[in-house]
Design an enzyme around this catalytic site. Structure first.
Site, PDB file in Angstrom:
ATOM      1  N   SER A 171      -9.197  -4.699   4.995  1.00 20.32           N
ATOM      2  CA  SER A 171      -9.412  -5.238   6.044  1.00 20.32           C
ATOM      3  C   SER A 171     -10.402  -6.453   6.057  1.00 20.32           C
ATOM      4  CB  SER A 171      -9.963  -4.515   7.177  1.00 20.32           C
ATOM      5  OG  SER A 171      -8.977  -3.420   7.469  1.00 20.32           O
TER       6      SER A 171
HETATM    7  N1  SAH Z   1      -9.643   1.183   4.316  1.00 18.31           N
HETATM    8  C1  SAH Z   1      -9.093   0.549   3.112  1.00 18.31           C
HETATM    9  C2  SAH Z   1      -8.037  -0.449   3.958  1.00 18.31           C
HETATM   10  C3  SAH Z   1      -6.769   0.240   4.164  1.00 18.31           C
HETATM   11  S1  SAH Z   1      -5.067  -0.412   4.427  1.00 18.31           S
HETATM   12  C4  SAH Z   1      -9.976  -0.421   2.470  1.00 18.31           C
HETATM   13  O1  SAH Z   1     -11.142  -0.331   2.744  1.00 18.31           O
HETATM   14  O2  SAH Z   1      -9.547  -1.032   1.412  1.00 18.31           O
HETATM   15  C5  SAH Z   1      -4.382   1.083   5.012  1.00 18.31           C
HETATM   16  C6  SAH Z   1      -4.217   2.145   4.021  1.00 18.31           C
HETATM   17  O3  SAH Z   1      -3.629   3.033   4.538  1.00 18.31           O
HETATM   18  C7  SAH Z   1      -3.165   1.394   2.582  1.00 18.31           C
HETATM   19  O4  SAH Z   1      -3.582   1.693   1.653  1.00 18.31           O
HETATM   20  C8  SAH Z   1      -1.940   2.260   3.108  1.00 18.31           C
HETATM   21  O5  SAH Z   1      -1.352   2.661   1.965  1.00 18.31           O
HETATM   22  C9  SAH Z   1      -2.797   3.567   3.588  1.00 18.31           C
HETATM   23  N2  SAH Z   1      -1.638   4.607   4.516  1.00 18.31           N
HETATM   24  C10 SAH Z   1      -0.534   4.280   5.246  1.00 18.31           C
HETATM   25  N3  SAH Z   1       0.115   5.342   5.447  1.00 18.31           N
HETATM   26  C11 SAH Z   1      -0.734   6.253   5.008  1.00 18.31           C
HETATM   27  C12 SAH Z   1      -0.480   7.981   5.465  1.00 18.31           C
HETATM   28  N4  SAH Z   1       0.261   8.428   6.133  1.00 18.31           N
HETATM   29  N5  SAH Z   1      -1.567   8.625   4.720  1.00 18.31           N
HETATM   30  C13 SAH Z   1      -2.536   7.739   4.043  1.00 18.31           C
HETATM   31  N6  SAH Z   1      -2.788   6.667   3.969  1.00 18.31           N
HETATM   32  C14 SAH Z   1      -1.741   5.955   4.471  1.00 18.31           C
END
Ligand code: SAH
Length: 246
Positions: free
Chosen positions: A91
């Site tokens: 993000s």
């Molecule tokens: N917090 C992160 C950004 C996250 S982007 C940072 O600081 O970099 C959202 C993330 O959620 C992605 O890596 C994606 O793979 C993950 N995601 C999507 N669906 C998910 C699920 N059901 N359980 C866990 N993670 C998930």
């Protein structure tokens, strides 16, 4: 040259490289200034013109460039999201700051994050909380984030590969829960794993590729277990996908 002098020289070199490694503190200060300006300018609609100073300090400290792929390092401190591979993104710094501000993390808190991604948001929260637990569904991202967090010494962060719809039962209940991908509804397991008195910050809404706009929600759980939700701002996140892993 005596042995002592050589050791001293080597130590000096090590110290110099440690400084060189973190020569991006000035960029982080500018990044935080940009975040503060943005918070102020959208304050009338968000209701949060000033963000928690502890959160801003954490963003001045965590080396964001270590969490992005090498080819994105130059852009690490721009206020924009960046690609982290596997179709996912980290993000933009304002969103990280704003969501962390909304979560009101306290020094004794045990925090659960869903969507580890790069590990950056977990690192930021680890400076504010006692413990951070983070769940990521894409193994490649989870493994890379775990290595980065370990290499940089974020010892109070634990992470695992799993489906965030189920939370992380083993360490529940949590004082705070941060979700960084968007489901269409608030997962029941996350409400169940939140302590009474706890807070959950989560983008909720349509994952229809044509729309992809969600509401950033703050959910508060009262002492009697009832929950109230407040919608704060429209946001755009990748979907919280349903997986087979766990
Ligand atoms: N917090 C992160 C950004 C996250 S982007 C940072 O600081 O970099 C959202 C993330 O959620 C992605 O890596 C994606 O793979 C993950 N995601 C999507 N669906 C998910 C699920 N059901 N359980 C866990 N993670 C998930």
């Amino acid at each position: 040259m005596g042995r002592g002098a050589i050791v001293a020289l080597i130590l000096a070199a090590v110290a110099a490289s440690a400084v060189a490694k973190d020569d991006r503190a000035p960029e982080r200060r500018l990044m935080v200034e940009a975040i503060e300006r943005l918070a102020l300018s959208v304050g009338a609609s968000t209701g949060h013109a000033k963000l928690d100073e502890r959160v801003l300090d954490a963003l001045r400290t965590v080396p964001r460039h270590e969490f992005v792929p090498a080819n994105a390092s130059r852009m690490a401190y721009a206020d924009r999201p960046l690609d982290i591979g596997h179709g996912q993104s980290i993000s933009q710094p304002f969103v990280v700051a704003f969501m962390t501000h909304l979560l009101q993390v306290q020094p004794d808190d045990r925090v659960l994050e869903i969507g580890t991604g790069s590990g950056y948001q977990a690192a930021v929260m680890s400076l504010l909380a006692r413990e951070v637990y983070s769940v990521e569904i894409v193994p490649g991202l989870a493994n890379r984030a775990a290595l980065t967090l370990q290499r940089l010494g974020y010892a109070n962060v634990s992470s695992r590969i799993g489906d965030g719809y189920r939370g992380w039962e083993e360490h529940a209940p949590y004082d705070k829960i941060m979700v960084t991908a968007a489901p269409e509804y608030i997962p029941q397991a996350l409400l169940a794993q939140l302590k009474p008195g706890g807070r959950l910050v989560i983008p909720v809404g349509s994952i229809d590729p044509g729309m992809q706009v969600q509401n950033l929600m703050v959910v508060e759980k009262a002492a009697d277990g009832t929950t109230t939700s407040t919608s704060v701002i429209p946001v755009r996140f990748v979907p919280l996908v349903h997986g087979k892993t766990n």
